[in-house]
Design a protein around this motif. Sequence first.
Motif, short mmCIF file in Angstrom:
data_model
loop_
_atom_site.label_atom_id
_atom_site.label_comp_id
_atom_site.label_asym_id
_atom_site.label_seq_id
_atom_site.Cartn_x
_atom_site.Cartn_y
_atom_site.Cartn_z
N PHE A 6 -9.44 -15.21 -12.16
CA PHE A 6 -9.07 -16.48 -11.54
C PHE A 6 -8.80 -16.34 -10.04
CE2 PHE A 6 -4.92 -14.68 -12.69
CZ PHE A 6 -4.22 -14.83 -11.51
N ALA A 7 -8.71 -15.11 -9.55
CA ALA A 7 -8.20 -14.87 -8.20
C ALA A 7 -9.29 -14.84 -7.15
CB ALA A 7 -7.42 -13.56 -8.17
N ARG A 8 -9.08 -15.61 -6.10
CA ARG A 8 -9.87 -15.47 -4.86
C ARG A 8 -8.87 -14.98 -3.81
NH1 ARG A 8 -10.81 -19.23 -0.81
NH2 ARG A 8 -9.98 -20.90 -2.14
N VAL A 9 -8.98 -13.71 -3.49
CA VAL A 9 -7.96 -13.08 -2.66
C VAL A 9 -8.14 -13.49 -1.20
CG1 VAL A 9 -6.93 -10.90 -1.94
CG2 VAL A 9 -7.83 -11.14 -4.26
N LEU A 10 -7.12 -14.08 -0.65
CA LEU A 10 -7.13 -14.49 0.76
C LEU A 10 -6.59 -13.37 1.66
CD1 LEU A 10 -5.63 -18.05 0.22
CD2 LEU A 10 -8.05 -17.42 0.33
N ARG A 11 -5.64 -12.62 1.13
CA ARG A 11 -5.09 -11.48 1.85
C ARG A 11 -4.62 -10.44 0.83
NH1 ARG A 11 -1.15 -8.51 3.91
NH2 ARG A 11 -1.28 -7.98 6.13
N HIS A 12 -5.11 -9.21 0.99
CA HIS A 12 -4.71 -8.13 0.09
C HIS A 12 -3.37 -7.54 0.53
CE1 HIS A 12 -8.31 -7.59 -2.42
NE2 HIS A 12 -9.00 -7.98 -1.36
N ALA A 13 -2.54 -7.19 -0.46
CA ALA A 13 -1.32 -6.45 -0.17
C ALA A 13 -1.69 -5.07 0.37
CB ALA A 13 -0.48 -6.32 -1.44
N GLU A 14 -0.93 -4.62 1.36
CA GLU A 14 -1.20 -3.32 1.98
C GLU A 14 0.07 -2.49 2.00
OE1 GLU A 14 -2.34 -4.74 5.77
OE2 GLU A 14 -4.42 -5.16 5.21
N GLU A 15 -0.06 -1.23 1.63
CA GLU A 15 1.08 -0.33 1.70
C GLU A 15 1.34 0.08 3.14
OE1 GLU A 15 1.66 2.57 -1.65
OE2 GLU A 15 -0.48 2.14 -1.95
N VAL A 16 2.62 0.19 3.49
CA VAL A 16 3.04 0.55 4.85
C VAL A 16 3.81 1.87 4.79
CG1 VAL A 16 4.44 -0.12 6.84
CG2 VAL A 16 3.16 -1.87 5.56
N ARG A 17 3.49 2.77 5.66
CA ARG A 17 4.24 4.04 5.72
C ARG A 17 5.29 3.95 6.82
NH1 ARG A 17 4.70 9.05 8.00
NH2 ARG A 17 5.05 10.79 6.54
N ASP A 18 6.52 4.18 6.44
CA ASP A 18 7.62 4.15 7.41
C ASP A 18 7.93 5.57 7.87
OD1 ASP A 18 10.63 4.23 8.17
OD2 ASP A 18 10.19 2.09 8.10
N PRO A 19 7.93 5.83 9.17
CA PRO A 19 8.16 7.21 9.65
C PRO A 19 9.54 7.75 9.30
CG PRO A 19 8.16 5.64 11.48
CD PRO A 19 7.68 4.90 10.28
N ASP A 20 10.53 6.87 9.20
CA ASP A 20 11.88 7.34 8.87
C ASP A 20 12.07 7.54 7.37
OD1 ASP A 20 12.66 7.25 11.56
OD2 ASP A 20 13.14 5.11 11.41
N TYR A 21 11.34 6.76 6.57
CA TYR A 21 11.45 6.84 5.11
C TYR A 21 10.04 6.91 4.53
CZ TYR A 21 16.20 5.20 6.05
OH TYR A 21 17.49 5.04 6.52
N PRO A 22 9.41 8.07 4.59
CA PRO A 22 8.00 8.17 4.15
C PRO A 22 7.80 7.90 2.66
CG PRO A 22 8.94 10.34 4.65
CD PRO A 22 9.91 9.33 5.14
N GLN A 23 8.86 7.99 1.84
CA GLN A 23 8.73 7.74 0.41
C GLN A 23 9.05 6.29 0.04
OE1 GLN A 23 7.53 10.17 -1.59
NE2 GLN A 23 7.38 11.34 0.31
#
Length: 564
Positions: free
Chosen positions: A414-431
């Motif tokens: 059913f999905a027409r993706v308008l924007r995909h979720a993206e993972e972000v890496r934080d330099p202070d908290y890499p995990q």
Amino acid sequence: MNSRKLKAWQAQHAAMLHQALEATRTRKPYQPYSDEMVDYDNAQVEQGAYRFKRLLGAPLHIEPQPQCRSQEHWAGSERSPYGFDLGISYRVEDFQVLACKADKAMRKWRQLEVEQRSALLCEVVNRLHADTFLFAHVGMHTSGHGLFMGFHANAVHAQARALESVAGVLAVSRELTCQFEAPMAVGQGQQQALSREFATMPTGLSLIFAGQVVPTWGAYPGLFASLAAGCAAIVVPHGNAVLPIALTIKTIKAVCAQVGVPQDIVNLFYSDELSAYRQAALHPDVRLIDYMGGTEFGCWLRQHAWQARVMTQQSAQTAVFLHSTGDYDGMLENLAFGLCSYSAQLCTSPQTLYVLPEGILLEDGVVTVEQFERDLVARIEQVLGRYSSLRDLLGAMLVPTSLSEIRACEAARFARVLRHAEEVRDPDYPQARIVTPSLIAVRQGFSSSIKHYAQEIRGPVSFVIQKPDLRCLLAELREVGQHHGTLGLGLYTLDSRVEHALRNISQEMGALLSINFSKNFYISQCAVFSDIHGGSTGAAANTTYGSPAFYHARLRVTEQRKLL
């Protein structure tokens, strides 16, 4: 008991309590403490971070004078959503022992006048405020807040919720308490003088289940209302958000110890056995249960804890209908920020965005659905681009499986993706689990898609849903509210008939309706003292913070009459 100290606190907090009572009566906006970080010294922020780090990796004693007991059992498994273990342990006690302590303490606690209990609790709130930036950092690492949200949701706004409950119980208690003499005649008999005295008593032992998303904001209304009413309280924290509740109870106990009030009016119940929480809820001494959390356990409480008055705030989502607007840019800004803020993990964050085929009407034209979708994606990118550190805006994801759930929605037919979720890496908290928003348009003709977007999804995903006409849209809103849970409704319209229709349905559903919110007053915001939270109907909640019934539940009226 130190009556002199109690009287001193009554005088010290009289002005604040009077203002809170007035705000409770009128529902006019009132902030006991500033929620602007610029009004605080930066050194306080740094001190809060330092104090939080000192708590890590050690047992936390909540008693003012901890005593070493043989065969003590300690447990704790909190892990920061930013990727590290807190290493804090808490003493595990049998619930039956805590219930016996509570009963003994409540016998003395209820003997205090409600004004004295209120003064003591105002002193507690004041001390919690002094620890504001400790709680802000705790909110980050138990609930995934950004620092600014931790400052709001886990500190100053939670403190306002506590004061609101103290004032609410005080007002209700005064209304229910009276004493008078009046003549009375029975049948043809002679009139006789009769005195009547009406007073309040606490309902009984109060059990509060605190959630993880906003642990203090969610637990303080029930906790402080029960204590103000003279009830003893036992708080069950979420397993990954024990620290904010433990620190709160530690503060309450310290204030009680200072004036000789039994410290066992409040205790923490923490166990590494999940079955112990269900057994606690069924304990015959428990008369009140406040619960904020997932639907499954909330429904179990309603179905099984018959000996108690069960008040729940369960999983829910917020829907927005975009009909027409006089401020298209302000509407986009409001929606985009709401989709980004705290990764849309609040049940008040906009999750479903409803439109009609004709698009969004403006005063001088129309925006097509396709154009709106492009504009909203572009505005999300703008909002994200304003932050050098996205964790300040997005916070961290609480549920490890949230991203996989979002990916499943993005991959659905059913999905027409308008924007995909993206993972972000934080330099202070890499995990850290930091993810940008996903925006999905629901293709028409997939009736089964409602089971995906109607339930609350704990993560940054929102759906644009096109309904053929207003009648179909209202029918779906009603169905979602009744069977899945809707806490809030947003509406953008210039049409009074559409506004009237949404007003009616929001009242039926018990959902907070926000009309034409633009720019920086967000649909997800809830102003303490003014706004209610929870509608007491539908699947989302059977109680309402800030309503008289919420306070009445903790009190019972007694009468004594005497023939003079």
